[in-house]
Every structure is written in C-alpha cells, then in structure tokens.
Write an enzyme that holds these catalytic residues in place. Sequence first.
Site, PDB file in Angstrom:
ATOM      1  N   SER A  65       1.493  -0.575   0.352  1.00 49.14           N
ATOM      2  CA  SER A  65       0.300   0.122   0.544  1.00 49.14           C
ATOM      3  C   SER A  65       1.242   1.454   0.265  1.00 49.14           C
ATOM      4  O   SER A  65       2.425   0.819  -0.049  1.00 49.14           O
ATOM      5  CB  SER A  65      -0.377  -0.241   1.157  1.00 49.14           C
ATOM      6  N   ASP A  76       5.879  -7.451   1.730  1.00 45.75           N
ATOM      7  CA  ASP A  76       5.544  -6.952   3.431  1.00 45.75           C
ATOM      8  C   ASP A  76       4.669  -8.754   3.267  1.00 45.75           C
ATOM      9  O   ASP A  76       4.355  -9.361   2.860  1.00 45.75           O
ATOM     10  CB  ASP A  76       4.240  -6.594   1.975  1.00 45.75           C
ATOM     11  N   SER A  89      12.127   9.832   6.390  1.00 42.84           N
ATOM     12  CA  SER A  89      10.930  11.282   6.526  1.00 42.84           C
ATOM     13  C   SER A  89      11.511  12.514   7.160  1.00 42.84           C
ATOM     14  O   SER A  89      12.821  12.276   7.420  1.00 42.84           O
ATOM     15  CB  SER A  89      10.045  10.067   7.646  1.00 42.84           C
ATOM     16  N   TYR A 138       9.300   6.250  15.959  1.00 39.30           N
ATOM     17  CA  TYR A 138      10.015   7.134  13.927  1.00 39.30           C
ATOM     18  C   TYR A 138      10.866   7.389  14.308  1.00 39.30           C
ATOM     19  O   TYR A 138      11.343   7.363  12.771  1.00 39.30           O
ATOM     20  CB  TYR A 138       8.054   7.534  13.762  1.00 39.30           C
ATOM     21  N   ALA A 156      13.529   8.097  15.257  1.00 39.75           N
ATOM     22  CA  ALA A 156      14.903   7.630  15.256  1.00 39.75           C
ATOM     23  C   ALA A 156      14.758   6.973  14.175  1.00 39.75           C
ATOM     24  O   ALA A 156      16.487   6.773  14.374  1.00 39.75           O
ATOM     25  CB  ALA A 156      14.787   7.511  16.714  1.00 39.75           C
TER      26      ALA A 156
END
Length: 249
Positions: free
Chosen positions: A19, A40, A146, A159, A161
């Site tokens: 997804s 996945d 990110s 997240y 980290a």
Amino acid sequence: MSFTGRLAGKVAVITGGSSGIGRAVCRLFAQEGASVAVLDRDKIGAKETCASLSNHHGNRHCFVHMDVSSEDDVVACVKSVEGEIGKSTILVNAAGITRDQFLSKMSGKQFDDVIAVNLKGSFLMTREFVRAFTAEEPGSIVNIASIVGKTGNIGQANYTASKAGVIGMTKTMSLELARKNIRCNAVLPGFIKTPMTDAVPEEVIKKVLKAIPMQRQGHPGEIANACLFLASEESSYITGTALEVTGGL
C-alpha cells in the site's frame, strides 16, 4: 503515463509494497519496464499490488510474504526473488510502521517494533542485496526516510529516531558501496496522503497544512517519481544524498 522504458530489463525489489508509497513505487517501476518483486507482511495487499502491475516487453513480477525485521525471512526472500524473476539491481526500502505515543507513555515494545521494521529492516534488506549483488551492471538502493528524521515530531520519538537512523545509515552505505558500483540514496517524504496519514486527526492535518508552503499533502506517486529518478541512470553520479520531497515543509 506512457511507457519510456527507463528501467527496462531491470529487476527491482520493493519492500512495503502492499500500500501507500511502496505500492506507488511498484506500479511506476513496472510501468517503466522493471520486473518487480513486491515484499510485505501484508499478504493480501502485496498480492493485490502484484496483480495490478503493468507488463512491458516481457517484464515479470512476483510477491513475497515476509517480514523485513526477520533475518531469516530476508535471507530467504532474496533467494526466492532471484529464483522467480532474476538477480535484482534495484532495491527500494519502503516498509515502515508507526506506533505513536508521547515519550513518557511510550513502551519499550512500541519503540523496539518501529526500530525493528524501519531501521533494522532496511539494514537487513540492504546487507543481503549487497551480498547477492554482482558489479556487472550498476546497482541502486533507495531508502525511504522522512523529513521528521531531520526535524523531529511530537509523539514520534521512535519513528523519528528510526528515520534519522535511515538517513545516517544511507550516508555510510554510500561510502562503503560506491566501489562496488552501487549507489545509495534516501528520499525524505513530507506529509504524504497514505493509509498511515489517513489515521491522523483532521485538526492535526489542518495544522500541518498551514506549515506547508504548497498548502497540500503530497501524493504517493510524487515520492515514486523521486525513487524512479534515483533508481535510474538519470542519477548515475548521485549517491549519499537525502532528497526532500515535502512541498517546502
């Protein structure tokens, strides 16, 4: 999108392909001629992605039900993909999870689970990709990090980290792997509309949009376009970079 064949003849392995960003990358790479392995732990989603992929000039696709945080799964997966569609020269580490919680309330398991998938998973996949790689043709690794790996984000100590770790790991990988004819880069998405962000409360979304100069969420396809550039020969002299795709956030 018309077929340009920028990845014709290539084999691409993409984690998190069931997804969101991972699925968008799978579809775009298949459209560009690559044979795609969809990886996945969501078996149903991975099968759906695989069934939706375009076929150009004989490219073939497969899905592998596996967990990137499992060393045994990763080792078996690389061998399975090679047997089904051939040796890969492109790896996109897009698998990622969140377990958001304020620091004072975050459990050790919430922290460990996110690190295991987002950071350790990228390490394991890359290590096995490199071990199986032959330098007969150039290789490319794209790690999905990110922007919060640079900025931090409330409620996401685990997240952020993990994503900061991905950025740092990408830099080191690029230094080690250049002599093996493998480039390694990271893409840093901003606020992208995916099943992960669909769970964000509406009032939080409105607050984030005010901080984005382009005043909108990004789309998974816009991240996939960046991945395509970094996977293709168009970026043949780019390695060790962290490309922000954030709308200016």
